[in-house]
Design a protein around this motif. Structure first.
Motif, short mmCIF file in Angstrom:
data_model
loop_
_atom_site.label_atom_id
_atom_site.label_comp_id
_atom_site.label_asym_id
_atom_site.label_seq_id
_atom_site.Cartn_x
_atom_site.Cartn_y
_atom_site.Cartn_z
N UNK A 383 37.64 27.50 42.50
CA UNK A 383 37.32 26.15 42.03
C UNK A 383 38.32 25.13 42.54
N UNK A 384 39.60 25.50 42.62
CA UNK A 384 40.58 24.55 43.14
C UNK A 384 40.31 24.25 44.61
N UNK A 385 39.97 25.27 45.38
CA UNK A 385 39.69 25.05 46.80
C UNK A 385 38.48 24.16 47.00
N UNK A 386 37.42 24.39 46.21
CA UNK A 386 36.21 23.60 46.42
C UNK A 386 36.42 22.14 45.99
N UNK A 387 37.22 21.90 44.95
CA UNK A 387 37.50 20.53 44.53
C UNK A 387 38.49 19.85 45.45
N UNK A 388 39.45 20.60 45.97
CA UNK A 388 40.49 20.01 46.82
C UNK A 388 39.94 19.61 48.18
N UNK A 389 39.14 20.48 48.79
CA UNK A 389 38.71 20.26 50.17
C UNK A 389 37.32 19.64 50.24
N UNK A 390 37.14 18.53 49.55
CA UNK A 390 35.90 17.78 49.67
C UNK A 390 36.01 16.83 50.85
N UNK A 391 35.07 16.90 51.80
CA UNK A 391 35.14 16.02 52.99
C UNK A 391 35.03 14.55 52.60
N UNK A 392 35.54 13.71 53.46
CA UNK A 392 35.55 12.27 53.19
C UNK A 392 34.17 11.66 53.22
N UNK A 393 33.26 12.17 54.06
CA UNK A 393 32.00 11.49 54.32
C UNK A 393 30.84 12.06 53.52
N UNK A 394 31.11 12.92 52.56
CA UNK A 394 30.02 13.62 51.90
C UNK A 394 29.04 12.69 51.20
N UNK A 395 29.54 11.67 50.44
CA UNK A 395 28.62 10.84 49.67
C UNK A 395 27.76 9.96 50.58
#
Length: 414
Positions: A383-395
């Motif tokens: 869960x920490x990895x998935x929350x930490x490494x969110x790409x900048x352009x996703x939204x």
């Protein structure tokens, strides 16, 4: 304008690939926790999941392999370009982990090979999890929401099969191991509105309180408070509610102290609230003896201090580990700015930003009491990895995809 048959075929294929990714993610979540129900009493005091039985380790390996393989087959181009979509702080963390491979070139060949394998797998896992954020917002919301239900069902199933906690252990499951998936369920449930999410949060907090896992209880409260304060404007009634909450601590302090087990001689405040001062001193000694670091997954439980931040410095060195912690803080601050920054965001985008920030704050606090900050194999690390490494352009990319799908028939949008 009606879509061509070729475009409809492409959309259907995209939906199939998305479904495959989500199913593999849910399977991984289940394999991270449900095998722990089979842990025997002999493993009740083992501090990490990796030492808690063969079935648990096999479940972790199978879940991770299934997820990575599915992502590679279903979204290969997104996986290949995942590094380029990361922020400067996120990319710097990846680079530091990559450079730490040099630290593995010491000691026995077998240990060095295992260390190199784990370090490479950590890099691959972080980049693969970042691809999840490229899913459409509907799919991402459903994916995290169902994952929260799975983690919550683990707690319910463990209690139903193994019985109520005895000496804080649920069968052979150590309290913090039992509570970590429930904290993750609490965090993920905030990405999706509705009664199901509320029920998951209530159930998870009650189960965490049953085993008196302090880091998870405080983490749940922290995630809820941070999410509420950032997602909804701070109104007068909220300020009044906070004031009343603090006032309620005075008469309820005996009950709170009992739940937090502050009267337990082995866990009291004199032990630094964690009961792990001896571990911390050992980690500081290891850092003194190996200031450059000993490599990822090379530290023993005693050397790592049972503290995610100390272990990071032990494994990656004073410089590398210190930079990772600093960059984690920078990413956390960036998530906070995104959560509170007034922008033209849709309601769902705001909720995602606030839920991600709240989750990172809760996990960042939990890392003081968990044996890792960056890790493989358990729900906390995933869960920490998935929350930490969110790409900048996703939204922005998701909004563009939603606009594109708006022309498609409802059955295709699914």
């Amino acid at each position: 304008m009606p879509m061509t048959s070729g475009a409809l075929t492409d959309l259907r294929a995209s939906r199939v690939r998305t479904a495959a990714v989500l199913v593999s993610f849910w399977a991984w979540c289940g394999l991270l926790c449900f095998p722990m129900i089979g842990i025997t009493e002999d493993y009740a005091d083992v501090p990490t999941v990796f030492g808690s039985g063969g079935n648990v380790l096999l479940g972790q390996i199978a879940g991770l392999a299934l997820f990575v393989a599915t992502q590679a087959l279903a979204r290969p181009f997104e996986l290949l370009s995942s590094f380029g979509r990361l922020s400067l702080a996120q990319a710097a963390i990846i680079v530091i982990i990559y450079l730490s491979l040099v630290l593995q070139l010491q000691g026995e060949e077998g240990s060095a090979f295992i260390g190199i394998f784990y370090t490479s797998l950590l890099l691959l896992t972080a980049l693969t999890l970042s691809v999840v954020w490229t899913l459409e917002l509907d799919d991402l919301e459903n994916g995290l929401g169902i994952a929260s239900v799975l983690f919550c069902l683990f707690g319910v199933s463990a209690l139903a099969i193994l019985g109520l906690p005895e000496n804080r252990n649920v069968g052979g499951i150590q309290p913090n191991l039992f509570a970590a998936p429930l904290l993750v369920a609490f965090i993920f449930s905030q990405f999706r509105p509705g009664l199901v999410g509320i029920a998951v949060r209530i159930a998870c907090f009650v189960m965490v309180a049953l085993v008196s896992s302090r880091f998870a209880m405080i983490g749940c409260v922290t995630a809820f408070v941070v999410h509420e304060l950032t997602f909804r404007p701070l109104s007068p009634w909220k300020i009044a509610a906070l004031g009343l909450g603090f006032l309620a601590l005075v008469p309820l302090w005996p009950q709170i102290a009992s739940i937090l087990a502050l009267d337990d001689p082995s866990r009291d405040l004199s032990s630094g609230f964690t009961g792990r001062d001896e571990y911390w001193y050992s980690a500081l000694s290891t850092i003194t003896n190996h200031p450059l670091g000993i490599g990822f997954k090379r530290a023993t439980a005693f050397e790592s201090g049972h503290n995610g931040y100390l272990k990071t410095i032990v494994e990656f060195g004073v410089l590398g580990g210190g930079l990772i912690i600093f960059l984690f803080g920078a990413s956390l601050a960036g998530a906070g700015i995104e959560a509170v920054r007034p922008m033209r965001k849709r309601l769902r985008e705001r909720r995602f930003a606030c839920a991600r920030f709240a989750g990172l704050v809760a996990l960042g606090f939990g890392a003081f009491f968990q044996p890792q900050l960056l890790s493989l194999g358990d729900a906390f690390g995933m869960s920490l990895l998935i929350l930490l490494f969110r790409p900048r352009t996703t939204l922005a990319s998701s909004r563009a995809m939603e606009t594109h799908l708006g022309d498609a028939p409802a059955a295709v949008r699914g």
